[in-house]
Design a protein around this motif. Structure first.
Motif, PDB file in Angstrom:
ATOM      1  N   SER A 161      24.074  69.479 -10.570  1.00 28.61           N
ATOM      2  CA  SER A 161      23.660  68.699 -11.738  1.00 28.61           C
ATOM      3  C   SER A 161      23.038  67.370 -11.322  1.00 28.61           C
ATOM      4  O   SER A 161      22.054  66.912 -11.896  1.00 28.61           O
ATOM      5  CB  SER A 161      24.869  68.436 -12.650  1.00 28.61           C
ATOM      6  OG  SER A 161      25.393  69.631 -13.153  1.00 28.61           O
ATOM      7  N   LEU A 162      23.644  66.757 -10.305  1.00 25.32           N
ATOM      8  CA  LEU A 162      23.134  65.486  -9.790  1.00 25.32           C
ATOM      9  C   LEU A 162      21.727  65.659  -9.235  1.00 25.32           C
ATOM     10  O   LEU A 162      20.819  64.865  -9.523  1.00 25.32           O
ATOM     11  CB  LEU A 162      24.080  64.969  -8.699  1.00 25.32           C
ATOM     12  CG  LEU A 162      23.687  63.660  -7.998  1.00 25.32           C
ATOM     13  CD1 LEU A 162      23.663  62.508  -8.980  1.00 25.32           C
ATOM     14  CD2 LEU A 162      24.679  63.355  -6.871  1.00 25.32           C
ATOM     15  N   LYS A 163      21.522  66.705  -8.471  1.00 17.48           N
ATOM     16  CA  LYS A 163      20.209  66.972  -7.876  1.00 17.48           C
ATOM     17  C   LYS A 163      19.158  67.240  -8.958  1.00 17.48           C
ATOM     18  O   LYS A 163      18.037  66.714  -8.896  1.00 17.48           O
ATOM     19  CB  LYS A 163      20.312  68.178  -6.936  1.00 17.48           C
ATOM     20  CG  LYS A 163      19.003  68.549  -6.261  1.00 17.48           C
ATOM     21  CD  LYS A 163      19.196  69.736  -5.335  1.00 17.48           C
ATOM     22  CE  LYS A 163      19.499  70.994  -6.116  1.00 17.48           C
ATOM     23  NZ  LYS A 163      19.576  72.190  -5.250  1.00 17.48           N
ATOM     24  N   ASN A 164      19.518  68.058  -9.957  1.00 14.84           N
ATOM     25  CA  ASN A 164      18.571  68.391 -11.019  1.00 14.84           C
ATOM     26  C   ASN A 164      18.224  67.177 -11.879  1.00 14.84           C
ATOM     27  O   ASN A 164      17.095  67.041 -12.347  1.00 14.84           O
ATOM     28  CB  ASN A 164      19.146  69.499 -11.896  1.00 14.84           C
ATOM     29  CG  ASN A 164      19.189  70.834 -11.188  1.00 14.84           C
ATOM     30  OD1 ASN A 164      18.483  71.048 -10.212  1.00 14.84           O
ATOM     31  ND2 ASN A 164      20.027  71.738 -11.656  1.00 14.84           N
ATOM     32  N   ALA A 165      19.201  66.296 -12.096  1.00 12.31           N
ATOM     33  CA  ALA A 165      18.949  65.089 -12.878  1.00 12.31           C
ATOM     34  C   ALA A 165      17.941  64.189 -12.171  1.00 12.31           C
ATOM     35  O   ALA A 165      17.035  63.634 -12.793  1.00 12.31           O
ATOM     36  CB  ALA A 165      20.257  64.340 -13.125  1.00 12.31           C
ATOM     37  N   LYS A 166      18.102  64.044 -10.855  1.00 11.91           N
ATOM     38  CA  LYS A 166      17.166  63.219 -10.087  1.00 11.91           C
ATOM     39  C   LYS A 166      15.766  63.837 -10.093  1.00 11.91           C
ATOM     40  O   LYS A 166      14.755  63.119 -10.168  1.00 11.91           O
ATOM     41  CB  LYS A 166      17.678  63.059  -8.657  1.00 11.91           C
ATOM     42  CG  LYS A 166      18.920  62.180  -8.554  1.00 11.91           C
ATOM     43  CD  LYS A 166      19.364  62.002  -7.103  1.00 11.91           C
ATOM     44  CE  LYS A 166      20.560  61.060  -7.013  1.00 11.91           C
ATOM     45  NZ  LYS A 166      21.004  60.861  -5.598  1.00 11.91           N
ATOM     46  N   THR A 167      15.701  65.178 -10.020  1.00 11.56           N
ATOM     47  CA  THR A 167      14.414  65.872 -10.061  1.00 11.56           C
ATOM     48  C   THR A 167      13.717  65.663 -11.403  1.00 11.56           C
ATOM     49  O   THR A 167      12.508  65.436 -11.469  1.00 11.56           O
ATOM     50  CB  THR A 167      14.614  67.382  -9.820  1.00 11.56           C
ATOM     51  OG1 THR A 167      15.170  67.591  -8.524  1.00 11.56           O
ATOM     52  CG2 THR A 167      13.285  68.130  -9.909  1.00 11.56           C
ATOM     53  N   THR A 168      14.500  65.720 -12.477  1.00  6.66           N
ATOM     54  CA  THR A 168      13.935  65.525 -13.817  1.00  6.66           C
ATOM     55  C   THR A 168      13.366  64.123 -13.983  1.00  6.66           C
ATOM     56  O   THR A 168      12.283  63.934 -14.535  1.00  6.66           O
ATOM     57  CB  THR A 168      15.018  65.775 -14.884  1.00  6.66           C
ATOM     58  OG1 THR A 168      15.472  67.124 -14.778  1.00  6.66           O
ATOM     59  CG2 THR A 168      14.469  65.538 -16.278  1.00  6.66           C
ATOM     60  N   ILE A 169      14.095  63.128 -13.496  1.00  2.00           N
ATOM     61  CA  ILE A 169      13.622  61.746 -13.593  1.00  2.00           C
ATOM     62  C   ILE A 169      12.330  61.562 -12.797  1.00  2.00           C
ATOM     63  O   ILE A 169      11.378  60.931 -13.270  1.00  2.00           O
ATOM     64  CB  ILE A 169      14.701  60.769 -13.097  1.00  2.00           C
ATOM     65  CG1 ILE A 169      15.870  60.735 -14.081  1.00  2.00           C
ATOM     66  CG2 ILE A 169      14.131  59.366 -12.919  1.00  2.00           C
ATOM     67  CD1 ILE A 169      17.028  59.870 -13.639  1.00  2.00           C
ATOM     68  N   ALA A 170      12.302  62.132 -11.591  1.00  3.39           N
ATOM     69  CA  ALA A 170      11.100  62.012 -10.754  1.00  3.39           C
ATOM     70  C   ALA A 170       9.899  62.642 -11.446  1.00  3.39           C
ATOM     71  O   ALA A 170       8.797  62.084 -11.450  1.00  3.39           O
ATOM     72  CB  ALA A 170      11.348  62.680  -9.403  1.00  3.39           C
ATOM     73  N   GLY A 171      10.103  63.801 -12.066  1.00  2.00           N
ATOM     74  CA  GLY A 171       9.006  64.464 -12.775  1.00  2.00           C
ATOM     75  C   GLY A 171       8.554  63.683 -13.999  1.00  2.00           C
ATOM     76  O   GLY A 171       7.365  63.615 -14.300  1.00  2.00           O
ATOM     77  N   ALA A 172       9.524  63.099 -14.719  1.00  3.06           N
ATOM     78  CA  ALA A 172       9.177  62.300 -15.904  1.00  3.06           C
ATOM     79  C   ALA A 172       8.362  61.078 -15.511  1.00  3.06           C
ATOM     80  O   ALA A 172       7.420  60.690 -16.211  1.00  3.06           O
ATOM     81  CB  ALA A 172      10.457  61.885 -16.635  1.00  3.06           C
ATOM     82  N   GLU A 173       8.711  60.472 -14.401  1.00  2.00           N
ATOM     83  CA  GLU A 173       7.965  59.293 -13.925  1.00  2.00           C
ATOM     84  C   GLU A 173       6.540  59.667 -13.540  1.00  2.00           C
ATOM     85  O   GLU A 173       5.589  58.911 -13.784  1.00  2.00           O
ATOM     86  CB  GLU A 173       8.709  58.669 -12.751  1.00  2.00           C
ATOM     87  CG  GLU A 173      10.028  57.999 -13.153  1.00  2.00           C
ATOM     88  CD  GLU A 173      10.823  57.496 -11.976  1.00  2.00           C
ATOM     89  OE1 GLU A 173      10.499  57.900 -10.831  1.00  2.00           O
ATOM     90  OE2 GLU A 173      11.759  56.699 -12.181  1.00  2.00           O
TER      91      GLU A 173
END
Length: 236
Positions: free
Chosen positions: A179-191
């Protein structure tokens, strides 16, 4: 590095577009489905027809985020292999060798030679899923409860050496890391989305900001629980 960045962006955009879906569309969707709860399959699940979603959920006997070869075979309606672009089941299965097919080895003899691993067993292994918000809240309650016990131990009760770790199973911690990894990936993509699509970002600024805020909350909560249970967390 560039390839990883593109993949991260695509994953996050998929998650974002799922969040932007109209309420009228979501009203006919089983939000308790394991495929809806998983960010990996949510948008593909939303895109199905009502009949396809019902059939898919009926096949997914353990209601997790993956459809196994065994579940497809037990359903009895579809023949293997499940091929990308030809079957609506493909996005919900685990294509481990990324060749666009799942279950292509099912025509081979089921018995594995001595010392080798059966392909059917490999494909039917459970895949690590994300932890839901409800599960994280329950884990946080356990953590806070144990911290209070450590700070104010009863005179008639011995405090365990590591009560928090004994409360949370290893598989939960694995899912927290996912979950931690996916959350960071989502933020990076949103940015990346904000940077490369300013007009879209302006129109949907509130949704994007809420998405990023939610992912940051997941990161903070997951890191706290992982550290409390002896897991190494890399702070970006």
């Amino acid at each position: 590095m560039k390839k990883k960045k593109v993949i991260s962006s695509a994953l996050a955009m998929s998650f974002l577009f799922g969040a932007i879906a109209k309420p009228s569309l979501a009203s006919n969707i089983n939000t308790n489905s394991g495929f809806y709860k998983s960010s990996r399959t949510r948008q593909a699940y939303i895109n199905l027809t009502n009949d396809q979603r019902k059939e898919l959920d009926s096949m997914n006997t353990n209601n997790n985020g993956w459809l196994t070869i065994k579940e497809v075979k037990d359903h009895g309606r579809y023949s293997l292999p499940i091929v990308q672009g030809q079957s609506y089941l493909y996005p919900f299965m685990d294509d481990r060798n990324n060749n666009g097919m799942v279950g292509e080895n099912e025509t081979e003899t089921p018995q594995s030679p001595a010392g080798t691993e059966n392909t059917d067993q490999v494909n039917d292994q459970e895949v690590i899923e994300e932890v839901t918000d409800e599960e994280i809240e329950n884990l946080e309650e356990d953590l806070n409860s144990n911290q209070e016990t450590e700070e104010n131990p009863s005179s008639n009760q011995e405090t365990e050496e590591n009560p928090v770790a004994s409360q949370i199973p290893s598989d939960y911690l694995d899912r927290l890391e996912e979950s931690l990894k996916n959350a960071k990936t989502t933020i990076a993509g949103a940015e990346i989305l904000v940077k490369n699509m300013p007009k879209f970002s302006t129109q949907n600024g509130e949704i994007i900001n809420n998405l990023i805020e939610k992912q940051n909350q997941i990161i903070a909560r997951a890191e706290k629980l992982l550290v409390a249970n002896g897991r190494e967390v890399i702070i970006d």
